[in-house]
Design a protein around this motif. Structure first.
Motif, mmCIF file in Angstrom:
data_model
loop_
_atom_site.group_PDB
_atom_site.id
_atom_site.type_symbol
_atom_site.label_atom_id
_atom_site.label_comp_id
_atom_site.label_asym_id
_atom_site.label_seq_id
_atom_site.Cartn_x
_atom_site.Cartn_y
_atom_site.Cartn_z
ATOM 1 N N MET A 84 1.044 -1.123 -0.014
ATOM 2 C CA MET A 84 0.342 -0.024 -0.088
ATOM 3 C C MET A 84 0.569 1.134 -0.286
ATOM 4 O O MET A 84 2.277 1.241 0.822
ATOM 5 C CB MET A 84 -0.751 -0.104 1.287
ATOM 6 N N PRO A 85 0.574 2.281 -0.637
ATOM 7 C CA PRO A 85 1.538 3.307 -0.880
ATOM 8 C C PRO A 85 1.986 4.126 0.639
ATOM 9 O O PRO A 85 0.527 4.726 1.400
ATOM 10 C CB PRO A 85 0.871 3.581 -1.820
ATOM 11 N N ARG A 86 2.471 4.330 0.377
ATOM 12 C CA ARG A 86 3.072 5.878 1.936
ATOM 13 C C ARG A 86 3.359 6.503 1.442
ATOM 14 O O ARG A 86 4.704 6.895 1.245
ATOM 15 C CB ARG A 86 4.224 4.715 2.998
ATOM 16 N N ILE A 87 2.401 7.920 1.571
ATOM 17 C CA ILE A 87 3.247 8.795 0.991
ATOM 18 C C ILE A 87 3.045 9.776 1.840
ATOM 19 O O ILE A 87 2.324 10.115 3.025
ATOM 20 C CB ILE A 87 0.744 9.560 0.964
ATOM 21 N N ARG A 88 4.351 10.572 2.290
ATOM 22 C CA ARG A 88 4.910 11.932 2.921
ATOM 23 C C ARG A 88 3.677 12.938 2.274
ATOM 24 O O ARG A 88 3.499 13.176 1.455
ATOM 25 C CB ARG A 88 6.496 12.351 2.821
ATOM 26 N N VAL A 89 3.635 13.429 3.669
ATOM 27 C CA VAL A 89 2.761 14.202 4.039
ATOM 28 C C VAL A 89 3.884 15.987 3.408
ATOM 29 O O VAL A 89 2.929 16.296 3.320
ATOM 30 C CB VAL A 89 1.969 14.416 4.977
ATOM 31 N N GLY A 90 4.390 15.776 4.949
ATOM 32 C CA GLY A 90 5.336 16.959 5.098
ATOM 33 C C GLY A 90 5.206 16.972 6.478
ATOM 34 O O GLY A 90 5.311 15.655 7.422
ATOM 35 N N THR A 91 6.457 17.674 6.777
ATOM 36 C CA THR A 91 6.787 17.667 8.367
ATOM 37 C C THR A 91 5.661 18.064 9.535
ATOM 38 O O THR A 91 4.568 18.099 9.175
ATOM 39 C CB THR A 91 7.700 19.169 8.577
ATOM 40 N N GLU A 121 8.394 13.320 10.742
ATOM 41 C CA GLU A 121 7.493 13.591 8.691
ATOM 42 C C GLU A 121 6.512 12.850 9.739
ATOM 43 O O GLU A 121 6.766 11.556 10.256
ATOM 44 C CB GLU A 121 8.316 13.218 7.309
ATOM 45 N N VAL A 122 5.451 13.478 8.304
ATOM 46 C CA VAL A 122 4.146 12.888 8.245
ATOM 47 C C VAL A 122 3.730 12.140 7.675
ATOM 48 O O VAL A 122 4.079 12.438 6.407
ATOM 49 C CB VAL A 122 2.743 13.499 8.620
ATOM 50 N N PHE A 123 3.619 10.202 7.546
ATOM 51 C CA PHE A 123 3.416 9.802 6.403
ATOM 52 C C PHE A 123 1.550 9.064 6.350
ATOM 53 O O PHE A 123 1.154 9.218 7.493
ATOM 54 C CB PHE A 123 3.954 8.724 6.790
ATOM 55 N N VAL A 124 0.919 9.122 5.418
ATOM 56 C CA VAL A 124 -0.081 8.751 5.586
ATOM 57 C C VAL A 124 -0.432 7.551 4.935
ATOM 58 O O VAL A 124 0.534 7.254 3.261
ATOM 59 C CB VAL A 124 -1.487 9.328 5.055
ATOM 60 N N THR A 125 -0.581 6.192 4.672
ATOM 61 C CA THR A 125 -0.658 5.522 4.383
ATOM 62 C C THR A 125 -2.094 5.338 2.871
ATOM 63 O O THR A 125 -3.126 4.522 4.088
ATOM 64 C CB THR A 125 -0.735 3.788 4.421
ATOM 65 N N ILE A 126 -2.397 5.611 2.245
ATOM 66 C CA ILE A 126 -3.430 5.469 1.788
ATOM 67 C C ILE A 126 -3.636 4.440 0.841
ATOM 68 O O ILE A 126 -3.258 3.660 -0.096
ATOM 69 C CB ILE A 126 -3.561 6.552 0.052
ATOM 70 N N GLY A 127 -4.394 3.641 1.041
ATOM 71 C CA GLY A 127 -5.408 2.119 0.215
ATOM 72 C C GLY A 127 -6.198 1.937 1.236
ATOM 73 O O GLY A 127 -6.526 2.156 1.465
#
Lengths: 370, 133
Positions: B1-8, B113-119
């Motif tokens: 599942m894609p793990r997207i970097r959102v920002g700091t 860093e903040v990451f969200v997993t979109i899947g």
């Protein structure tokens, strides 16, 4: 595309006729279309600070609620026909019937001359700027209740234009209600021109009906009375004076009240009629038989916990051919067409409600798929 | 599942969510009381762009206070811009609703860093007991 019963209808599969969308009608826009001295009045109003649907002398109301933080987000307006077309495209609406914003409150003005001048200006401006059949934007002739003869003349003038498909009857702050015989010239003209009359209310606090709203503590409790109760009261008076009997070819539409009150109105009137038929001596049949021939727009569509109850409700007034989709775009309580389309209606009923009933009523050709 | 970097972490402030898009899915990433949450930008009511609404509070009253009105959950309530339906940003639940909730996605903070997993959503969406689009 062939649909099987397993494939739910999408918005692209149906014609969507939206029987209630609103144009922004600021006083300065109407000023060029109105005679003196009212032209100067509208020019002055146009230069004064304006608040959303709250312009003294133009869209008057008593705003008594304190603002609640961040709850003033829904003040959308549509300023041009092009913007309207683009936004209706976003909503998958093929055809829309235009109603005003500010002039929803036109019934409250005690000066009949001013009200009639506003009505004439609005109709001329609508014809000039907004009604565009090629864009699927159709008008409703504003019938000013303060001057029924002038309103009748407006209906005959604009009713001859294929771009106008109905007559808008203001409801908020109206006195007397639409069943009064003084309005007969309006009904006569609408019937003659083959245009349905479309009653439309609005949120308003005013000494005329529906009154006594000033002591209600929030819009939540006030709003249904301003709309549904007002529509019901007008329907009662129209039945009482026999409007459907005296104008048998006149179609009557109720806008912005949903549909769930219709069975109550039918049964209550029938009960009363059984006991007191002399109260409506013109009626040839029980009141419900006339109510069943009227039309009711979906918005604000009911959202019962069991959505199938809404389908049952429509069956209660034999409403399959009488219910019309309306979004009320761009107002705060608009309904997306998806909301109505995804109600648990059968496919035939969905097609009827979303567009077919309105095409028949408004005598419009189905739009050609692009 | 894609793990997207959102920002700091610092770039996502309370009341100023970040919107990230992946494969046609738009997700709002919120900071609430130092915690991060991510929700699908689609309201369960009429599919409005819920994550673009204001972050605010709400009015409530309780028997214990003699039903005195109080402004509560300030900074924790997300309002849908279409019909002002209210959601609790910490739980995704509609406040005083019928069980509706926003579709949530996993969020993690790593190295500031903040990451969200979109899947696959962390919490399945719920429309409560309504049938909506």
């Amino acid at each position: 595309m062939t649909l099987t019963h397993r494939q739910p209808l999408g918005l692209d599969d149906v014609v969507v006729v939206d029987c209630d969308v609103h144009v922004d009608d600021p006083p300065q826009a109407l000023a060029p279309y109105v005679d003196m001295p009212w032209r100067r009045s509208l020019e002055l109003l146009g230069r004064a600070p304006q608040r959303y649907l709250d312009i003294p002398g133009y869209a008057p109301t008593l705003n008594i609620d304190p603002p609640v933080p961040d709850r003033s987000v829904s003040t959308r307006s549509v300023h041009t026909a092009r913007q309207m077309r683009e936004e209706l495209d976003e909503l998958s609406v093929d055809l829309g019937v235009l109603f005003p914003d500010n002039l929803l409150r036109i019934a409250v003005f005690p000066q009949a001359d001013y009200a009639a001048a506003l009505g004439r200006a609005y109709n001329a401006w609508l014809a000039d700027v907004w009604v565009q059949r090629e864009r699927g934007l159709y008008g409703a002739v504003l019938a000013v209740p303060q001057d029924p003869r002038d309103a009748a003349a407006q209906i005959r003038r604009y009713g001859a234009d294929d771009g106008f498909v109905g007559v808008y009857l203001p409801v908020a702050g109206l006195r007397p209600l639409w069943g009064e015989r003084c309005y007969d010239p309006i009904f006569e003209a609408a019937e003659e021109m083959g245009l349905p009359v479309m009653l439309h209310s609005v949120g308003l606090i005013h000494p005329n009906f529906p009154f006594n709203l000033d002591h209600m503590t929030s819009r939540l409790v006030r709003h249904p009375i301003q709309h549904e109760f007002a529509l019901m009261a007008n329907l009662f008076t129209m039945i009482g004076s026999g409007v459907p009997v005296r104008y048998p070819d006149l179609d009557i539409v109720f806008t912005e009240g949903g549909v769930s009150w219709v069975p109550f109105v039918m049964w209550r009137l029938d009960k009363e009629f059984a006991e007191n038929p002399t109260g409506a001596p013109l009626l040839e049949r029980p009141p419900s038989s006339y109510v069943k021939q009227m039309y009711f727009c979906t918005q604000p569509v009911e959202e019962p916990e069991r959505p199938r109850d809404l389908a049952a409700m429509i069956d209660l007034f034999d409403g399959r051919a009488q219910v019309l989709f309306a979004s009320d775009w761009p107002h705060h309580d608009f309904d997306h067409p998806r909301k109505v389309l995804h109600m648990p209606f059968d496919a035939d009923l969905k097609r009827k409600i979303m567009g077919e009933n309105a095409l028949r009523l408004l005598k419009l050709p189905a739009p050609v798929p692009v | 599942m894609p793990r997207i970097r959102v920002g700091t972490e610092d770039s996502i402030q309370p009341g100023a969510p970040a919107l990230v898009r992946h494969g046609g899915v738009e997700v709002g990433v919120f900071q609430v009381d130092g915690e991060f949450r991510a929700y699908l930008n689609r309201c369960p009511h009429q599919q409005g762009p819920v994550c673009t609404g204001p972050t605010t509070g709400t009015l409530a009253a309780a028997r214990a206070t003699g039903w005195k009105l109080a402004w509560v959950l300030d900074g924790r309530v997300l309002l849908c811009p279409w019909h002002t339906m209210e959601f609790d940003l910490l739980t995704g639940q509609r406040i005083r609703g019928r069980g509706e909730r926003l579709r949530a996605y996993p969020v993690e903070v790593s190295g500031g860093e903040v990451f969200v997993t979109i899947g696959r959503p962390q919490v399945e969406p719920s429309q409560g007991r309504q049938c909506v689009g």
